[in-house]
Design a protein around this motif. Sequence first.
Motif, PDB file in Angstrom:
ATOM      1  N   PRO A  41       0.827  -1.218   0.000  1.00  0.00           N
ATOM      2  CA  PRO A  41       0.000   0.000   0.000  1.00  0.00           C
ATOM      3  C   PRO A  41       0.857   1.262   0.000  1.00  0.00           C
ATOM      4  N   VAL A  42       0.381   2.276  -0.721  1.00  0.00           N
ATOM      5  CA  VAL A  42       1.113   3.542  -0.840  1.00  0.00           C
ATOM      6  C   VAL A  42       0.163   4.712  -0.604  1.00  0.00           C
ATOM      7  N   ASP A  43       0.731   5.842  -0.221  1.00  0.00           N
ATOM      8  CA  ASP A  43      -0.103   7.008   0.070  1.00  0.00           C
ATOM      9  C   ASP A  43      -0.611   7.704  -1.191  1.00  0.00           C
ATOM     10  N   TRP A  44       0.002   7.489  -2.333  1.00  0.00           N
ATOM     11  CA  TRP A  44      -0.400   8.177  -3.563  1.00  0.00           C
ATOM     12  C   TRP A  44      -1.428   7.392  -4.386  1.00  0.00           C
ATOM     13  N   ALA A  45      -1.835   6.215  -3.942  1.00  0.00           N
ATOM     14  CA  ALA A  45      -2.704   5.341  -4.732  1.00  0.00           C
ATOM     15  C   ALA A  45      -3.985   6.036  -5.181  1.00  0.00           C
ATOM     16  N   PHE A  46      -4.645   6.760  -4.285  1.00  0.00           N
ATOM     17  CA  PHE A  46      -5.913   7.398  -4.635  1.00  0.00           C
ATOM     18  C   PHE A  46      -5.760   8.438  -5.726  1.00  0.00           C
ATOM     19  N   ARG A  47      -4.637   9.110  -5.734  1.00  0.00           N
ATOM     20  CA  ARG A  47      -4.436  10.181  -6.727  1.00  0.00           C
ATOM     21  C   ARG A  47      -4.207   9.623  -8.129  1.00  0.00           C
ATOM     22  N   TYR A  48      -3.444   8.532  -8.249  1.00  0.00           N
ATOM     23  CA  TYR A  48      -3.011   8.094  -9.569  1.00  0.00           C
ATOM     24  C   TYR A  48      -3.675   6.836 -10.124  1.00  0.00           C
ATOM     25  N   LEU A  49      -3.859   5.807  -9.328  1.00  0.00           N
ATOM     26  CA  LEU A  49      -4.298   4.528  -9.881  1.00  0.00           C
ATOM     27  C   LEU A  49      -5.662   4.621 -10.554  1.00  0.00           C
ATOM     28  N   GLY A  50      -5.675   4.326 -11.840  1.00  0.00           N
ATOM     29  CA  GLY A  50      -6.911   4.337 -12.603  1.00  0.00           C
ATOM     30  C   GLY A  50      -7.473   5.711 -12.885  1.00  0.00           C
ATOM     31  N   SER A  51      -6.723   6.759 -12.609  1.00  0.00           N
ATOM     32  CA  SER A  51      -7.217   8.124 -12.800  1.00  0.00           C
ATOM     33  C   SER A  51      -6.749   8.673 -14.147  1.00  0.00           C
ATOM     34  N   VAL A  66      -1.367  -4.228 -11.071  1.00  0.00           N
ATOM     35  CA  VAL A  66      -2.318  -4.909 -10.173  1.00  0.00           C
ATOM     36  C   VAL A  66      -3.719  -4.332 -10.377  1.00  0.00           C
ATOM     37  N   PHE A  67      -3.799  -3.023 -10.505  1.00  0.00           N
ATOM     38  CA  PHE A  67      -5.082  -2.346 -10.681  1.00  0.00           C
ATOM     39  C   PHE A  67      -5.725  -2.747 -12.014  1.00  0.00           C
ATOM     40  N   VAL A  68      -4.950  -2.714 -13.105  1.00  0.00           N
ATOM     41  CA  VAL A  68      -5.487  -3.086 -14.425  1.00  0.00           C
ATOM     42  C   VAL A  68      -5.898  -4.555 -14.444  1.00  0.00           C
ATOM     43  N   LYS A  69      -5.093  -5.416 -13.862  1.00  0.00           N
ATOM     44  CA  LYS A  69      -5.434  -6.840 -13.817  1.00  0.00           C
ATOM     45  C   LYS A  69      -6.775  -7.039 -13.114  1.00  0.00           C
ATOM     46  N   ALA A  70      -6.994  -6.329 -12.026  1.00  0.00           N
ATOM     47  CA  ALA A  70      -8.263  -6.437 -11.305  1.00  0.00           C
ATOM     48  C   ALA A  70      -9.433  -5.973 -12.180  1.00  0.00           C
ATOM     49  N   LEU A  71      -9.232  -4.909 -12.939  1.00  0.00           N
ATOM     50  CA  LEU A  71     -10.302  -4.423 -13.824  1.00  0.00           C
ATOM     51  C   LEU A  71     -10.631  -5.450 -14.899  1.00  0.00           C
ATOM     52  N   ILE A  72      -9.611  -6.020 -15.510  1.00  0.00           N
ATOM     53  CA  ILE A  72      -9.825  -7.016 -16.564  1.00  0.00           C
ATOM     54  C   ILE A  72     -10.453  -8.274 -15.970  1.00  0.00           C
ATOM     55  N   ASP A  73      -9.999  -8.680 -14.785  1.00  0.00           N
ATOM     56  CA  ASP A  73     -10.574  -9.853 -14.127  1.00  0.00           C
ATOM     57  C   ASP A  73     -12.045  -9.637 -13.773  1.00  0.00           C
ATOM     58  N   ARG A  74     -12.433  -8.400 -13.456  1.00  0.00           N
ATOM     59  CA  ARG A  74     -13.826  -8.088 -13.093  1.00  0.00           C
ATOM     60  C   ARG A  74     -14.747  -8.163 -14.301  1.00  0.00           C
ATOM     61  N   LEU A  90      -4.414  -1.306  -1.787  1.00  0.00           N
ATOM     62  CA  LEU A  90      -3.301  -0.600  -2.417  1.00  0.00           C
ATOM     63  C   LEU A  90      -3.057   0.783  -1.835  1.00  0.00           C
ATOM     64  N   GLY A  91      -4.034   1.320  -1.096  1.00  0.00           N
ATOM     65  CA  GLY A  91      -3.908   2.655  -0.540  1.00  0.00           C
ATOM     66  C   GLY A  91      -3.704   2.657   0.955  1.00  0.00           C
ATOM     67  N   THR A  92      -2.815   3.516   1.425  1.00  0.00           N
ATOM     68  CA  THR A  92      -2.553   3.586   2.866  1.00  0.00           C
ATOM     69  C   THR A  92      -3.694   4.255   3.622  1.00  0.00           C
ATOM     70  N   GLN A  93      -4.540   5.025   2.933  1.00  0.00           N
ATOM     71  CA  GLN A  93      -5.629   5.727   3.622  1.00  0.00           C
ATOM     72  C   GLN A  93      -6.887   4.874   3.790  1.00  0.00           C
ATOM     73  N   CYS A  94      -6.870   3.652   3.308  1.00  0.00           N
ATOM     74  CA  CYS A  94      -8.051   2.788   3.422  1.00  0.00           C
ATOM     75  C   CYS A  94      -8.258   2.368   4.876  1.00  0.00           C
ATOM     76  N   LYS A  95      -9.507   2.352   5.274  1.00  0.00           N
ATOM     77  CA  LYS A  95      -9.835   1.927   6.638  1.00  0.00           C
ATOM     78  C   LYS A  95      -9.952   0.417   6.656  1.00  0.00           C
ATOM     79  N   GLU A  96      -9.481  -0.168   7.721  1.00  0.00           N
ATOM     80  CA  GLU A  96      -9.535  -1.648   7.862  1.00  0.00           C
ATOM     81  C   GLU A  96     -10.937  -2.106   8.132  1.00  0.00           C
TER      82      GLU A  96
END
Length: 185
Positions: free
Chosen positions: A101-111, A135-143, A179-185
């Motif tokens: 997980p990274v802190d920048w995930a929300f800003r960039y992944l899939g945006s 990882v993000f693209v693979k999840a989209l294609i798998d969905r 993937l994001g550090t700001q996600c709540k458990e």
Amino acid sequence: MDARNLGPKIKVVVSNNVRVSHVWQGYQHMNDPRAVIFLNSRAYEGFKSGANATLVHEMTHLFTWKFNSHSLREGVADYVARAVMPNASVGPNAANALPTPVDWAFRYLGSSQPAPSELMTDVEFRKSYYFLSYVFVKALIDRTSMADFLRFYDSAYSDTLFESTFKVKRLDLICELRLGTQCKE
């Protein structure tokens, strides 16, 4: 390949002077597209031995150069490279890399954000960005499917289109994939 814009042949330049493999004009390729790939010698030798799929990654960009989401462009290039050569490394990432997980995930992944400047200056950021984009693209294609992904990819980007195509909000998927550090458990 987009032969009308790029021509009928791909030129691959292999050199020890190429630090990071890339297509013509790097992240500015969309402004001057050409079928030229600059490949570092290590990636070329790895490709010949089946250990490195970076050439496949760069070749994929010749099919996906005109689309507007940078993280999706990089993610689909890694996705194709890993599909063609599943036990190979891609760019700076090993074949068996695990997401962190990274802190920048929300800003960039899939945006629709442009390529972050840190990609040119921070090796660890670059490794993480490319791998998490995959990882993000693979999840989209798998969905859905590759066809659905490419239809979305070829459309004008919007969060509404993202959600209707993949049946999930972009930010929720980041958290679902942890993937994001700001996600709540």
